[in-house]
Design an enzyme around this catalytic site. Structure first.
Site, PDB file in Angstrom:
ATOM      1  N   HIS A   1      12.790  27.180 -12.184  1.00 43.58           N
ATOM      2  CA  HIS A   1      11.885  27.967 -11.340  1.00 43.58           C
ATOM      3  C   HIS A   1      12.264  29.446 -11.436  1.00 43.58           C
ATOM      4  O   HIS A   1      13.141  29.928 -10.725  1.00 43.58           O
ATOM      5  CB  HIS A   1      11.972  27.488  -9.888  1.00 43.58           C
ATOM      6  CG  HIS A   1      10.895  28.026  -8.994  1.00 43.58           C
ATOM      7  ND1 HIS A   1      10.017  27.226  -8.312  1.00 43.58           N
ATOM      8  CD2 HIS A   1      10.550  29.297  -8.665  1.00 43.58           C
ATOM      9  CE1 HIS A   1       9.180  27.974  -7.609  1.00 43.58           C
ATOM     10  NE2 HIS A   1       9.497  29.244  -7.803  1.00 43.58           N
TER      11      HIS A   1
ATOM     12  N   GLU B   1       8.175  26.476   1.519  1.00 44.31           N
ATOM     13  CA  GLU B   1       8.926  27.741   1.551  1.00 44.31           C
ATOM     14  C   GLU B   1       8.493  28.526   2.783  1.00 44.31           C
ATOM     15  O   GLU B   1       9.274  28.740   3.708  1.00 44.31           O
ATOM     16  CB  GLU B   1       8.687  28.541   0.281  1.00 44.31           C
ATOM     17  CG  GLU B   1       9.403  29.883   0.276  1.00 44.31           C
ATOM     18  CD  GLU B   1       8.960  30.781  -0.872  1.00 44.31           C
ATOM     19  OE1 GLU B   1       9.696  31.738  -1.169  1.00 44.31           O
ATOM     20  OE2 GLU B   1       7.879  30.543  -1.460  1.00 44.31           O
TER      21      GLU B   1
ATOM     22  N   ASP C   1       7.164  37.634 -14.116  1.00 40.04           N
ATOM     23  CA  ASP C   1       6.899  38.952 -13.548  1.00 40.04           C
ATOM     24  C   ASP C   1       7.896  39.313 -12.457  1.00 40.04           C
ATOM     25  O   ASP C   1       7.834  40.410 -11.898  1.00 40.04           O
ATOM     26  CB  ASP C   1       5.466  39.041 -13.012  1.00 40.04           C
ATOM     27  CG  ASP C   1       5.101  37.877 -12.099  1.00 40.04           C
ATOM     28  OD1 ASP C   1       5.612  36.774 -12.315  1.00 40.04           O
ATOM     29  OD2 ASP C   1       4.293  38.068 -11.169  1.00 40.04           O
TER      30      ASP C   1
ATOM     31  N   HIS D   1      10.153  33.291 -12.217  1.00 41.75           N
ATOM     32  CA  HIS D   1       8.884  33.973 -12.458  1.00 41.75           C
ATOM     33  C   HIS D   1       9.058  35.086 -13.482  1.00 41.75           C
ATOM     34  O   HIS D   1       9.915  35.959 -13.323  1.00 41.75           O
ATOM     35  CB  HIS D   1       8.337  34.558 -11.156  1.00 41.75           C
ATOM     36  CG  HIS D   1       7.863  33.521 -10.180  1.00 41.75           C
ATOM     37  ND1 HIS D   1       6.533  33.154 -10.080  1.00 41.75           N
ATOM     38  CD2 HIS D   1       8.531  32.754  -9.281  1.00 41.75           C
ATOM     39  CE1 HIS D   1       6.403  32.220  -9.151  1.00 41.75           C
ATOM     40  NE2 HIS D   1       7.601  31.959  -8.653  1.00 41.75           N
TER      41      HIS D   1
ATOM     42  N   HIS E   1       4.399  25.203  -5.487  1.00 42.54           N
ATOM     43  CA  HIS E   1       5.126  25.946  -4.471  1.00 42.54           C
ATOM     44  C   HIS E   1       4.776  25.339  -3.110  1.00 42.54           C
ATOM     45  O   HIS E   1       3.623  25.378  -2.678  1.00 42.54           O
ATOM     46  CB  HIS E   1       4.707  27.420  -4.465  1.00 42.54           C
ATOM     47  CG  HIS E   1       5.317  28.239  -5.555  1.00 42.54           C
ATOM     48  ND1 HIS E   1       4.909  28.166  -6.865  1.00 42.54           N
ATOM     49  CD2 HIS E   1       6.316  29.174  -5.515  1.00 42.54           C
ATOM     50  CE1 HIS E   1       5.619  29.013  -7.590  1.00 42.54           C
ATOM     51  NE2 HIS E   1       6.486  29.630  -6.800  1.00 42.54           N
TER      52      HIS E   1
ATOM     53  N   ASP F   1      14.152  32.074  -8.920  1.00 44.94           N
ATOM     54  CA  ASP F   1      12.854  32.534  -8.429  1.00 44.94           C
ATOM     55  C   ASP F   1      12.485  33.871  -9.065  1.00 44.94           C
ATOM     56  O   ASP F   1      11.715  33.911 -10.021  1.00 44.94           O
ATOM     57  CB  ASP F   1      12.839  32.625  -6.907  1.00 44.94           C
ATOM     58  CG  ASP F   1      11.436  32.534  -6.325  1.00 44.94           C
ATOM     59  OD1 ASP F   1      10.511  32.160  -7.063  1.00 44.94           O
ATOM     60  OD2 ASP F   1      11.271  32.808  -5.129  1.00 44.94           O
TER      61      ASP F   1
ATOM     62  N   GLY G   1       1.733  32.132  -4.870  1.00 45.13           N
ATOM     63  CA  GLY G   1       1.131  33.093  -3.958  1.00 45.13           C
ATOM     64  C   GLY G   1       1.349  32.692  -2.514  1.00 45.13           C
ATOM     65  O   GLY G   1       2.150  31.796  -2.219  1.00 45.13           O
TER      66      GLY G   1
END
Length: 372
Positions: free
Chosen positions: A23, A214, A27, A25, A211, A303, A184
């Site tokens: 996991h 969280e 970006d 990202h 996701h 993350d 998101g």
């Protein structure tokens, strides 16, 4: 060998361990210096143009305790990922940074729909990222680091393009895309909004990771499992609300927690990120330790390496230093990640063997002992 629990030796042991990252990202892992350089080229204004200062700004801005505020930081990284060249560079550098940290398998996720401001098609976005990964993999190999990096395509859960992104993922399943995801703002945008997209990938025998758990609670996790058909849970730490340890040391699990544990659904836990978004108060009190002790399939992840100022070795080191984990525990969760990677079974077995061999050498951590 010097005991690995001494600070310098612990860091070295963690970097040397072949690691699996499920996991992360794309970006959320851009180098600050790259953001500065590419922002100047596209005319994007930054809080500061000093790379070190910018790196600190990302960590501070992401540490507000709010997931929406955390997500705002991505405007600056997305700004430099709107061209094929920018995407290739970011992807290439991500591979090199992960390889330098000892990661041997990484699943990088991103939302292709967020990279179309300059006119790229969705397929061009995926192609550019794939090319960057290939370039980075070759450069890492030349430097003695063998790593495999694949793509997980995310649809933005607050938007309405999930069916389109699911189709894109399936079209590229033989070209390095291994799973579908939604990302998101979690609260208010449940997986059921994207049920049709999840049905498409499920009918195509293509995996989904969602996701969930969280910024929202057990209902979000339940939908991820029962509506989306997720085979892994992104974060999933709110599952701890359904797990209780009795005074006699026995575990009392609710129906949902039993479902997750009984079916060995892996949790993609990201400790530092959870602290920043308010899902946990400290590493010492983070639910990951409770969940692991209770027998859940726990994996540890980064993350967003930029926003959290972290690496996978650092995340694992924090759990050793602040939550009482041992190196054996670290190896165990690394093996768990390898066993749940989006690979075919023979590839998973080879990945597990790659981790076990160095971990089983004298003086280093050994798998198979559960002491977290």
């Amino acid at each position: 060998m010097t005991p690995p629990d001494e600070p310098g030796n612990l860091d070295a042991a963690l970097r040397a361990l072949p690691k699996v990252l499920l996991h992360d990202h794309l970006d959320g892992g851009v180098r600050p210096a790259t953001i500065v350089e590419l922002s100047a080229a596209v005319g994007h204004e930054l809080p500061t143009t000093d790379p070190q200062g910018l790196g600190r700004w990302f960590v501070d801005a992401a540490g507000s305790g709010s997931l929406p505020r955390y997500l705002e930081t991505f405007e600056h990284t997305l700004a430099v990922m709107q061209t094929a060249d920018g995407l290739r560079r970011v992807a290439r550098e991500a591979v090199l940074d992960l390889a330098a940290d000892g990661v041997v398998h990484a699943e990088e996720r991103y939302a292709p729909e967020q990279h179309q401001r300059a006119g790229l098609t969705l397929q061009q976005v995926v192609d550019a990222v794939r090319e960057g990964f290939a370039e980075g993999t070759a450069l890492a190999a030349a430097d003695g680091h063998e790593i495999r990096v694949v793509q997980v395509l995310s649809a933005m859960r607050q938007d309405h393009r999930s069916a389109e992104i699911a189709a894109l993922a399936l079209a590229n399943r033989d070209a390095g895309v291994v799973a579908f995801d939604i990302a998101g703002p979690e609260e208010g945008f449940p997986p059921s909004r994207h049920a049709a997209a999840f049905r498409v990938v499920r009918d195509a025998c293509f995996p989904a990771t969602v996701h969930a758990g969280e910024a929202d609670g057990l209902d979000s996790i339940a939908e991820a499992l029962h509506v989306a058909g997720a085979v892994r849970l992104g974060h999933g730490v709110r599952l701890a609300d359904d797990v209780h340890e009795g005074p006699d040391g026995a575990w009392r699990l609710g129906l949902l927690a039993h479902w997750v544990r009984d079916r060995r659904v892996p949790l993609e836990v990201c400790p530092s990120s959870n602290l920043q978004t308010g899902a946990a108060a400290s590493v010492a009190e983070h639910p990951v330790t409770l969940l692991r002790r209770a027998g859940f399939e726990v994996t540890v992840n980064t993350d967003n390496r930029l926003q959290s100022g972290t690496s996978l070795s650092r995340e694992l080191g924090l759990l050793v230093r602040e939550a009482g984990w041992t190196l054996d525990d670290v190896v165990d969760v690394t093996l768990t990640a390898a066993r749940h990677a989006f690979l075919h079974d023979d590839e998973r077995r080879a990945l597990v063997d790659r981790i076990v061999r160095p971990a089983a050498t004298p003086g280093t951590a050994r798998p198979g002992r559960h002491r977290a």
